[in-house]
Design a protein around this motif. Sequence first.
Motif, short mmCIF file in Angstrom:
data_model
loop_
_atom_site.label_atom_id
_atom_site.label_comp_id
_atom_site.label_asym_id
_atom_site.label_seq_id
_atom_site.Cartn_x
_atom_site.Cartn_y
_atom_site.Cartn_z
N SER A 1 26.50 8.94 129.02
CA SER A 1 25.64 9.47 130.07
C SER A 1 24.20 9.58 129.57
O SER A 1 23.24 9.26 130.28
N ARG B 1 22.65 6.18 129.62
CA ARG B 1 22.20 5.77 130.97
C ARG B 1 20.88 6.43 131.34
O ARG B 1 19.98 5.80 131.84
N THR B 2 20.79 7.75 131.10
CA THR B 2 19.56 8.48 131.44
C THR B 2 18.37 7.93 130.65
O THR B 2 17.26 7.79 131.18
N ASP C 1 14.75 13.08 125.02
CA ASP C 1 14.38 13.60 126.34
C ASP C 1 15.55 13.58 127.32
O ASP C 1 15.51 14.23 128.36
N ALA C 2 16.57 12.78 127.00
CA ALA C 2 17.70 12.64 127.90
C ALA C 2 18.90 13.49 127.47
O ALA C 2 19.95 13.46 128.11
N VAL C 3 18.73 14.26 126.39
CA VAL C 3 19.80 15.15 125.94
C VAL C 3 19.66 16.47 126.69
O VAL C 3 18.56 17.01 126.76
N PRO C 4 20.75 16.97 127.28
CA PRO C 4 20.61 18.18 128.09
C PRO C 4 20.30 19.41 127.25
O PRO C 4 20.68 19.49 126.08
N VAL C 5 19.62 20.37 127.88
CA VAL C 5 19.26 21.60 127.16
C VAL C 5 20.40 22.60 127.16
O VAL C 5 20.47 23.46 126.31
N SER C 6 21.32 22.51 128.15
CA SER C 6 22.41 23.48 128.16
C SER C 6 23.71 22.84 127.67
O SER C 6 23.75 22.37 126.55
N ARG C 7 24.74 22.76 128.45
CA ARG C 7 26.01 22.25 127.90
C ARG C 7 25.95 20.76 127.61
O ARG C 7 25.20 20.02 128.25
N VAL D 1 26.65 16.73 127.10
CA VAL D 1 27.18 15.62 127.91
C VAL D 1 27.48 14.45 126.97
O VAL D 1 26.96 14.36 125.85
#
Lengths: 378, 378
Positions: free
Chosen positions: A338, A341-342, A326-332, A334
């Motif tokens: 990071s 932490r999220t 759930d903390a992995v970004p959908v676009s570029r 990271v």
Amino acid sequence: MRVWQDDRLARVALSRIVEPGHPGFLASVSSIGAVETLQQLADSHPDLAELQGETQARSDGLEPERVLATAARQGIRFVIPTDDEWPTQLADLEHPRVQGRGGVPVGLWVRGPQRLDTLAGSVAVVGARTATGYGGSVAAEIAATVAREGHPIISGAAFGIDQAAHRGALGSDASTVAVLACGADRIYPSAHRDLIEHLAARHAVISEAPPGWSPMRVRFLSRNRLIAALSRGTVVVEAALRSGALNTANWAQQLNRTVMGVPGPVGSAQSQGVHQLIRAGAAHLVTSGPEVLEMVAEAGQHLLEIPRGPETLRDQLSLVDRQVLDAVPVSRGVASDSIARTAGVGPTAVLAVLERLQEVGLVRQEGSGWRLAGLALP
Amino acid sequence: MRVWQDDRLARVALSRIVEPGHPGFLASVSSIGAVETLQQLADSHPDLAELQGETQARSDGLEPERVLATAARQGIRFVIPTDDEWPTQLADLEHPRVQGRGGVPVGLWVRGPQRLDTLAGSVAVVGARTATGYGGSVAAEIAATVAREGHPIISGAAFGIDQAAHRGALGSDASTVAVLACGADRIYPSAHRDLIEHLAARHAVISEAPPGWSPMRVRFLSRNRLIAALSRGTVVVEAALRSGALNTANWAQQLNRTVMGVPGPVGSAQSQGVHQLIRAGAAHLVTSGPEVLEMVAEAGQHLLEIPRGPETLRDQLSLVDRQVLDAVPVSRGVASDSIARTAGVGPTAVLAVLERLQEVGLVRQEGSGWRLAGLALP
């Protein structure tokens, strides 16, 4: 005017003399009986004064025995409240809450082998004559599913939804009966001769009007009350504003039956009446045969699981895996720090999880970062 | 870790340190304030123990003044509860009934000229990313109608229904704002650059996440609560089972906002979630912009007439004319005497009426009898 002392013959006479669903008159039959009501008509009793003109011409030369004999030759029987097969649920039509052309019929003219007491768990499926292909196929699916589970389908043999409902039930090799506004010997609409003859041969064609009587608007309205009263619930599949099917739904509501409505595209005129019923709280929204079964079945039967979407790969993950995902970004992408932490996960643990998620194709590396992949994309 | 004593700077710091919608943390800010919460974080207070790992890395080198200055250069302001434009309806997020990732945001990052206090009467229009053409056009119509009456449209700038809703409002030259799961400087999805830049130039793009932050699943969930909480009502136009739009609807319901759902064809997967909402009593069925207005407007405004079909020739007839018309058969003709009996009208009077009805094309003679014609046919 002659007064027959036999209840059945008196009822045949009344059926031939007074219009179906005549409210004051049927109330009189319910309270003092058929023979006494006939006597009051013969005596020009003031309570029935408004019926005098109507009855005079119709009672001239009336011979109930001959009416019954002629009907029998047409394969039509006259079922009255003291008969074993009488559908006792019609008693609700006597309830004070019922207004309009109400009242229990003096009898029902039936053509076909199906006994009327088999209709106790029946479901009415009604709707627009000018149904869309969508409405027709939903009506057929609902009728097929509901009839297959032993609930006979009641409808009116009209074009559109009625026809689709009858055919759906017949396609399930299950019971379906038509209630007509004309005599049970008549075919209306004439294009439905095959359907109506098939129902009469295998199931039943029912009418409050005596054999030979014509279909007319006033008789459709009283017919609708019977469709509602005979069945445990009424499903309206497509109905324009002011559709006759809404009249049936209104009867069903007055009779405290379950009223159900099938939604459709909001731009479709044929769904407008149904949407209004649901908006007014007068009908439950149903989308399928199993949902209709759930509403009309006995307690403990047919209760549905609340539908969920199909299980996804994500559902099978552990809690910590899901937190990371759930903390992995959908676009570029990271950096994993990071993401850690999220997600509220330690920076070492997060790497192990990310690699596991990568193996099943849910995340992928992009440069020095991580982003969602494949099935995990929203 | 440094503690800023100014409320705005403390809130900037918190916004950068803790995830949007972090429940325990936001409850702390609401009860003891931002400065004191920051102080407790710095002191490693046991109440905020679970946040320690998360905050440590994020607070290293944090300079709120610089964050604000950088944001300002991007045209982004940071709106906090003591600002005039703060949307006070967000206070409902503090209510004990609200569960999950709730809480009032420490502040909102806003790009665009529209003040947030203009959103008091706003309506959220949300739904499937994989919307059908049907869903898109209904969403656009609803958004256009509602926005034109002064209710800004809130949505999430996603594909499908979100986009259609924003565009519908823009087509009415009315206000619409996007609440994003990523920073207000970011464009997600990237295909919606033009739309999002237009909203930022003319209206507003809002986020709880600070500039630069990525969109990730956990942030979409907290973003959904803001869409629900900012608006007076949420309209769900198409949502598959387990759609994110149902999460927004769930927030709206928890917040005691008006939840509305647009029905569709029962076979459409994109309408299944909406139908479930309506069936569960969690959403009111709506079919058009005016119906949405009726539900979100102040008392005394926008109340609709209950829709009726168009007036027919029959509506204009006198009572006796109608009684006769209702007694004329729909199929083969019957004699006027028989019609008179059915209608309860005298045999002479009936002929005058039948001739009048023939003149306007509602009945016609057939042999020696009369039957319905033209517009009177069912």
